[in-house]
Design a protein around this motif. Sequence first.
Motif, PDB file in Angstrom:
ATOM      1  N   GLN A 232       4.045   2.590 -11.332  1.00 21.11           N
ATOM      2  CA  GLN A 232       5.324   2.789 -10.680  1.00 21.11           C
ATOM      3  C   GLN A 232       5.116   3.589  -9.409  1.00 21.11           C
ATOM      4  O   GLN A 232       4.057   4.181  -9.196  1.00 21.11           O
ATOM      5  N   LYS A 233       6.142   3.608  -8.588  1.00 21.42           N
ATOM      6  CA  LYS A 233       6.070   4.362  -7.341  1.00 21.42           C
ATOM      7  C   LYS A 233       5.892   5.831  -7.656  1.00 21.42           C
ATOM      8  O   LYS A 233       6.591   6.386  -8.495  1.00 21.42           O
ATOM      9  N   GLY A 235       5.547   9.987  -6.459  1.00 23.77           N
ATOM     10  CA  GLY A 235       6.352  10.839  -5.585  1.00 23.77           C
ATOM     11  C   GLY A 235       5.744  11.037  -4.215  1.00 23.77           C
ATOM     12  O   GLY A 235       6.421  11.437  -3.274  1.00 23.77           O
ATOM     13  N   ASP A 236       4.459  10.776  -4.076  1.00 23.64           N
ATOM     14  CA  ASP A 236       3.762  10.996  -2.818  1.00 23.64           C
ATOM     15  C   ASP A 236       3.559   9.668  -2.098  1.00 23.64           C
ATOM     16  O   ASP A 236       3.744   8.602  -2.673  1.00 23.64           O
ATOM     17  N   LYS A 237       3.168   9.727  -0.827  1.00 28.12           N
ATOM     18  CA  LYS A 237       2.741   8.522  -0.129  1.00 28.12           C
ATOM     19  C   LYS A 237       1.342   8.174  -0.618  1.00 28.12           C
ATOM     20  O   LYS A 237       0.784   8.839  -1.482  1.00 28.12           O
ATOM     21  N   TYR A 238       0.751   7.140  -0.041  1.00 28.23           N
ATOM     22  CA  TYR A 238      -0.538   6.668  -0.540  1.00 28.23           C
ATOM     23  C   TYR A 238      -1.651   7.259   0.314  1.00 28.23           C
ATOM     24  O   TYR A 238      -1.752   6.981   1.505  1.00 28.23           O
ATOM     25  N   PHE A 239      -2.503   8.067  -0.344  1.00 27.03           N
ATOM     26  CA  PHE A 239      -3.503   8.843   0.372  1.00 27.03           C
ATOM     27  C   PHE A 239      -4.898   8.660  -0.190  1.00 27.03           C
ATOM     28  O   PHE A 239      -5.091   8.338  -1.363  1.00 27.03           O
ATOM     29  N   PHE A 240      -5.879   8.921   0.680  1.00 23.14           N
ATOM     30  CA  PHE A 240      -7.212   9.314   0.257  1.00 23.14           C
ATOM     31  C   PHE A 240      -7.159  10.830   0.121  1.00 23.14           C
ATOM     32  O   PHE A 240      -6.798  11.529   1.073  1.00 23.14           O
ATOM     33  N   TYR A 241      -7.516  11.370  -1.041  1.00 28.74           N
ATOM     34  CA  TYR A 241      -7.561  12.812  -1.238  1.00 28.74           C
ATOM     35  C   TYR A 241      -9.021  13.250  -1.244  1.00 28.74           C
ATOM     36  O   TYR A 241      -9.839  12.702  -2.007  1.00 28.74           O
ATOM     37  N   PHE A 242      -9.357  14.219  -0.430  1.00 36.37           N
ATOM     38  CA  PHE A 242     -10.733  14.695  -0.324  1.00 36.37           C
ATOM     39  C   PHE A 242     -10.837  16.045  -1.016  1.00 36.37           C
ATOM     40  O   PHE A 242     -10.196  17.018  -0.617  1.00 36.37           O
ATOM     41  N   LEU A 243     -11.653  16.095  -2.073  1.00 36.91           N
ATOM     42  CA  LEU A 243     -11.709  17.243  -2.959  1.00 36.91           C
ATOM     43  C   LEU A 243     -13.074  17.921  -2.889  1.00 36.91           C
ATOM     44  O   LEU A 243     -14.115  17.259  -2.884  1.00 36.91           O
ATOM     45  N   ASN A 259       1.650  -1.926   3.214  1.00 34.54           N
ATOM     46  CA  ASN A 259       2.654  -2.215   4.237  1.00 34.54           C
ATOM     47  C   ASN A 259       3.351  -3.540   3.977  1.00 34.54           C
ATOM     48  O   ASN A 259       4.225  -3.935   4.724  1.00 34.54           O
ATOM     49  N   LYS A 260       2.929  -4.248   2.927  1.00 30.25           N
ATOM     50  CA  LYS A 260       3.469  -5.579   2.650  1.00 30.25           C
ATOM     51  C   LYS A 260       4.541  -5.551   1.555  1.00 30.25           C
ATOM     52  O   LYS A 260       4.969  -6.591   1.086  1.00 30.25           O
ATOM     53  N   ALA A 261       4.960  -4.373   1.139  1.00 33.56           N
ATOM     54  CA  ALA A 261       6.017  -4.228   0.128  1.00 33.56           C
ATOM     55  C   ALA A 261       5.699  -4.998  -1.149  1.00 33.56           C
ATOM     56  O   ALA A 261       6.544  -5.680  -1.705  1.00 33.56           O
ATOM     57  N   ILE A 262       4.463  -4.881  -1.618  1.00 34.89           N
ATOM     58  CA  ILE A 262       4.048  -5.613  -2.819  1.00 34.89           C
ATOM     59  C   ILE A 262       3.881  -4.698  -4.027  1.00 34.89           C
ATOM     60  O   ILE A 262       3.274  -5.076  -5.020  1.00 34.89           O
ATOM     61  N   GLU A 263       4.398  -3.470  -3.932  1.00 35.11           N
ATOM     62  CA  GLU A 263       4.331  -2.522  -5.040  1.00 35.11           C
ATOM     63  C   GLU A 263       2.899  -2.160  -5.398  1.00 35.11           C
ATOM     64  O   GLU A 263       2.558  -1.972  -6.574  1.00 35.11           O
ATOM     65  N   PHE A 264       2.070  -2.048  -4.383  1.00 30.32           N
ATOM     66  CA  PHE A 264       0.670  -1.646  -4.585  1.00 30.32           C
ATOM     67  C   PHE A 264       0.602  -0.120  -4.508  1.00 30.32           C
ATOM     68  O   PHE A 264       0.224   0.463  -3.510  1.00 30.32           O
ATOM     69  N   HIS A 265       0.994   0.540  -5.606  1.00 31.85           N
ATOM     70  CA  HIS A 265       1.063   1.999  -5.658  1.00 31.85           C
ATOM     71  C   HIS A 265      -0.329   2.535  -6.013  1.00 31.85           C
ATOM     72  O   HIS A 265      -0.827   2.278  -7.116  1.00 31.85           O
ATOM     73  N   HIS A 266      -0.934   3.290  -5.141  1.00 32.89           N
ATOM     74  CA  HIS A 266      -2.329   3.646  -5.347  1.00 32.89           C
ATOM     75  C   HIS A 266      -2.667   5.016  -4.770  1.00 32.89           C
ATOM     76  O   HIS A 266      -1.965   5.548  -3.906  1.00 32.89           O
TER      77      HIS A 266
END
Length: 413
Positions: A232-233, A235-243, A259-266
């Motif tokens: 599911q969507k 709460g954050d935008k879609y990021f690379f997180y560097f730890l 950007n294609k509105a295909i529900e690719f929540h990642h």
Amino acid sequence: MEKHTSKITAKSIEQSGLPTDYKKALAEYIWNGFDAHATKIHLNFESNELGRLESFSISDNGKGVNIETIDDSFGNFLDSNKRDPFNKEIFQKGRKGKGRYAFSTFANKCIWNTTFKDATGKLLTYDIMINKEDLQNFIIENRIINKTNETGTMVSFYDFFELSSISLLNKEFDRFLSSEFGWFLFLNRDRGCKIIINGVKLAYEDSIGDSEELVYEVGGENFKIVFIRWNQKIGDKYFFYFLGQNQKEKAKKHTSFNNKAIEFHHSVYVESPFFDSYQETSDDNPIFGAFGNNQAHPYFKTLLKMLNVLVSRKEKEFIRDVQADRLIEDYQAKGIFPELKIKTNELENVVKEIYCAEPRIFLTSNLQQSKTLIGLINLLIAAGNALNILEVIEGVVELGDEERATLTRVLQI
């Protein structure tokens, strides 16, 4: 009883941007537990028949709060040595700064009962109390030598307002916790990290649709990569997180996908000692030597290219294996496929392949447009003119050279 004063006024604390949502406020205490090297966080509460809370605590098995450094941890506020001056957007999770005051969102008093190991190896237990009407002061009391063998902290809240057991039992709260902590629990599952609510483990796994773990080597540096696709969507935008060390977030960067509105929540998490000295700067000029690394470092640039290839591959897999089937099912349910005695399977396969190549073709169409488009594709297939479908598609969306070449290959049927 000892009274201590933090290095800031109560008014400044209230104006510092404390969480206004109870979910985010509670997350602060959970993060503080994990920051203290806890593996298990328990949320325990009791309520009456009307849902009014009678007790509520968050406990952990972390290392506790050392009383010898209490004025450094509880006495300082928004401690500068815990903040990255170069990156103003990084959300500092659980830094024992303003987070400890988050209880004022929903309660009037908070007591920490904490057990830590001192320099001699003894376990000491004591309480820390803060009242909402006197936030800049904290009281230490009830110091004893603990005869157990466990360190940890239990934060108890008192005199509640705008919070009930209904707030803690609803699905929205579970979804929030899964979104906020799912990645951390997943990355640390081998350590046994868990969040347990009234004896029931948070089922964060239900929020994960796909995951992949791998290691990239760049210039002799190893980078542990964890890709997660959420169901599911988040709460954050879609990021690379560097730890860096202990999975502390040092930087993050938009992935630029979905950007294609295909529900690719990642989300993508990259863990490496390389980021211990990483500082995201305001410009792309390289920094050298003792100043550490930044986004201009050649290793980082190479890594970023590899990460983009990974996410592109995962997006294509998601479109083909999940979303394309959903599109076919949706079109069947809405009666968009024509009721003609032709090779229906062939039509569905062509639509699926076109969708995989360029989802925008179908996402930008309303019901009538979709029926018209599918009808034209169907007629061209029946007439043996599949390649002419490309002309129909270009009447719907503008294609680039690469997209046109991909669709030409797809339509070679």
